[in-house]
Design an enzyme around this catalytic site. Structure first.
Site, PDB file in Angstrom:
ATOM      1  N   ASP A  14       0.861  -1.186   0.000  1.00  0.00           N
ATOM      2  CA  ASP A  14       0.000   0.000   0.000  1.00  0.00           C
ATOM      3  C   ASP A  14       0.893   1.231   0.000  1.00  0.00           C
ATOM      4  O   ASP A  14       1.242   1.775   1.045  1.00  0.00           O
ATOM      5  CB  ASP A  14      -0.914  -0.015   1.222  1.00  0.00           C
ATOM      6  CG  ASP A  14      -2.061   0.978   1.090  1.00  0.00           C
ATOM      7  OD1 ASP A  14      -2.092   1.725   0.083  1.00  0.00           O
ATOM      8  OD2 ASP A  14      -2.922   1.014   1.987  1.00  0.00           O
ATOM      9  N   ILE A  15       1.283   1.649  -1.217  1.00  0.00           N
ATOM     10  CA  ILE A  15       2.256   2.733  -1.356  1.00  0.00           C
ATOM     11  C   ILE A  15       1.641   3.995  -1.958  1.00  0.00           C
ATOM     12  O   ILE A  15       2.191   5.079  -1.830  1.00  0.00           O
ATOM     13  CB  ILE A  15       3.461   2.283  -2.188  1.00  0.00           C
ATOM     14  CG1 ILE A  15       3.041   1.892  -3.605  1.00  0.00           C
ATOM     15  CG2 ILE A  15       4.177   1.115  -1.496  1.00  0.00           C
ATOM     16  CD1 ILE A  15       4.196   1.597  -4.551  1.00  0.00           C
ATOM     17  N   LYS A  16       0.516   3.856  -2.667  1.00  0.00           N
ATOM     18  CA  LYS A  16      -0.215   4.984  -3.259  1.00  0.00           C
ATOM     19  C   LYS A  16       0.710   5.935  -4.008  1.00  0.00           C
ATOM     20  O   LYS A  16       0.639   7.158  -3.865  1.00  0.00           O
ATOM     21  CB  LYS A  16      -1.013   5.738  -2.188  1.00  0.00           C
ATOM     22  CG  LYS A  16      -2.113   4.899  -1.548  1.00  0.00           C
ATOM     23  CD  LYS A  16      -2.941   5.720  -0.563  1.00  0.00           C
ATOM     24  CE  LYS A  16      -4.086   4.891   0.011  1.00  0.00           C
ATOM     25  NZ  LYS A  16      -3.604   3.846   0.958  1.00  0.00           N
ATOM     26  N   ARG A  17       1.560   5.357  -4.846  1.00  0.00           N
ATOM     27  CA  ARG A  17       2.504   6.171  -5.599  1.00  0.00           C
ATOM     28  C   ARG A  17       1.900   6.625  -6.924  1.00  0.00           C
ATOM     29  O   ARG A  17       0.968   6.027  -7.440  1.00  0.00           O
ATOM     30  CB  ARG A  17       3.778   5.373  -5.866  1.00  0.00           C
ATOM     31  CG  ARG A  17       4.540   4.950  -4.621  1.00  0.00           C
ATOM     32  CD  ARG A  17       5.076   6.157  -3.852  1.00  0.00           C
ATOM     33  NE  ARG A  17       6.124   5.749  -2.927  1.00  0.00           N
ATOM     34  CZ  ARG A  17       5.992   5.670  -1.602  1.00  0.00           C
ATOM     35  NH1 ARG A  17       4.838   5.958  -1.051  1.00  0.00           N
ATOM     36  NH2 ARG A  17       7.015   5.324  -0.840  1.00  0.00           N
TER      37      ARG A  17
END
Length: 326
Positions: A103-106
């Site tokens: 879960d990095i939401k890059r």
């Protein structure tokens, strides 16, 4: 990897992903004391504490679930030792046979997105050798800088047979400030090339993004299977929007945050799934990993925090199975 995730869901009969999002206030005092005795009250001590906390939870639940979702910010706050704990967690979950959703939401301009995609899903070249830096199986992606933001992830997904979950309608209360804004479809024509002409119907932005996710997914399908490498994030807290988006994105697996602590429950999730009971995987983070701090599981105490997490997973599994009529 999407087919492996589906296989794991079928094997466990649990369309569930546990969010490994540790905060120090969740870590039992005895674990903190042991870590600080070895490393001091330092970032290294914090990294050791959250790693040992995660390990205990994974040991207690790995046989019940198909996947975990570590949220990288919870590790980054502890600097390099936190990132080391993140990588140790990813590796350990793989050892236990779990699919790992980073879960990095890059999401950024093309060259920066390429670096994010390579670092988390692909391989980085160092001289004559290549390395997997973090080696997750999936990653979450923020699409709001457009296609050049997402295309580097699509390239790595195709090369590595891995996947992404694109933010479409998120579970947080203020998501509607932007995601629910009504947009004239013709206004989007110059950006996406998907719509235009006389069609000027006002539609919420999340629907437009959902259509774009479906288009990206069509270009990123595995050789076998019904679901794309490109999935979507749609919050459990917005079931009506989830129903609409399931229709818009028929080949996208949906990652559903917001269950439990944010108010989502099994009955809200029926329309996120397909008729065969697939198509979605539901996340719970603090509702699982901090279960021992809830009244319902207080009987386990600090020393039984991992057993409390197992009990919470079993309760979540029953709730979702009941809602889906399994």
């Amino acid at each position: 990897m999407i087919n492996r995730l589906i296989s794991k869901i079928r094997k466990t009969n649990a369309p569930i992903v546990v969010g490994l999002d540790p905060m120090m206030k969740m870590v039992p005092e005895y674990i903190q004391k042991a870590a600080f005795a070895e490393y001091g009250e330092t970032l290294e001590g914090a990294g050791e504490a959250i790693w040992q906390f995660n390990k205990g939870i994974v040991d207690a639940i790995y046989d019940l679930i198909p996947a975990v979702k570590p949220q990288i910010a919870m590790y980054e706050q502890f600097g390099i030792p936190g990132l080391a704990a993140f990588r140790k967690t990813v590796d350990y979950c793989h050892e236990k046979g779990l699919v790992v959703i980073g879960d990095i939401k890059r999401g950024d301009i093309g060259s920066t997105s390429e670096a994010y995609a390579v670092g988390h899903l692909g391989k980085v070249q160092v001289g004559s050798k290549s390395y997997s830096a973090f080696d997750e199986d999936f990653a979450t992606v923020n699409p709001y800088m457009g296609s050049d933001n997402v295309k580097p992830f699509l390239k790595v997904c195709q090369e590595e047979k891995k996947g992404i979950f694109v933010l479409v309608k998120t579970s947080n209360p203020s998501s509607g400030e932007l995601q629910d804004r009504l947009i004239k479809a013709r206004d989007m024509a110059s950006g996406s090339g998907e719509r235009g002409g006389a069609d000027s119907m006002d539609r919420p932005l999340y629907e437009i993004v959902g259509e774009q996710v479906a288009a990206w997914g069509e270009s990123c399908m595995p050789e076998e299977g019904e679901y794309s490498y490109v999935g979507a994030v749609v919050g459990a807290t917005y079931p009506e929007q989830g129903k609409i988006l399931r229709r818009i994105m028929p080949k996208a697996f949906i990652l559903v945050p917001g269950y439990g602590a944010q108010g989502g429950k099994g009955a809200d999730l029926i329309h996120y799934f397909d008729e065969d009971g697939l198509g979605a995987i539901v996340n719970s983070s603090r509702g699982i990993i901090a279960a021992y701090q809830q009244e319902a599981y207080a009987r386990f105490g600090e020393r039984g925090y991992a057993d409390a997490s197992r009990a919470a997973v079993l309760a979540m599994k029953e709730d979702i199975s009941s809602a889906l009529g399994h």
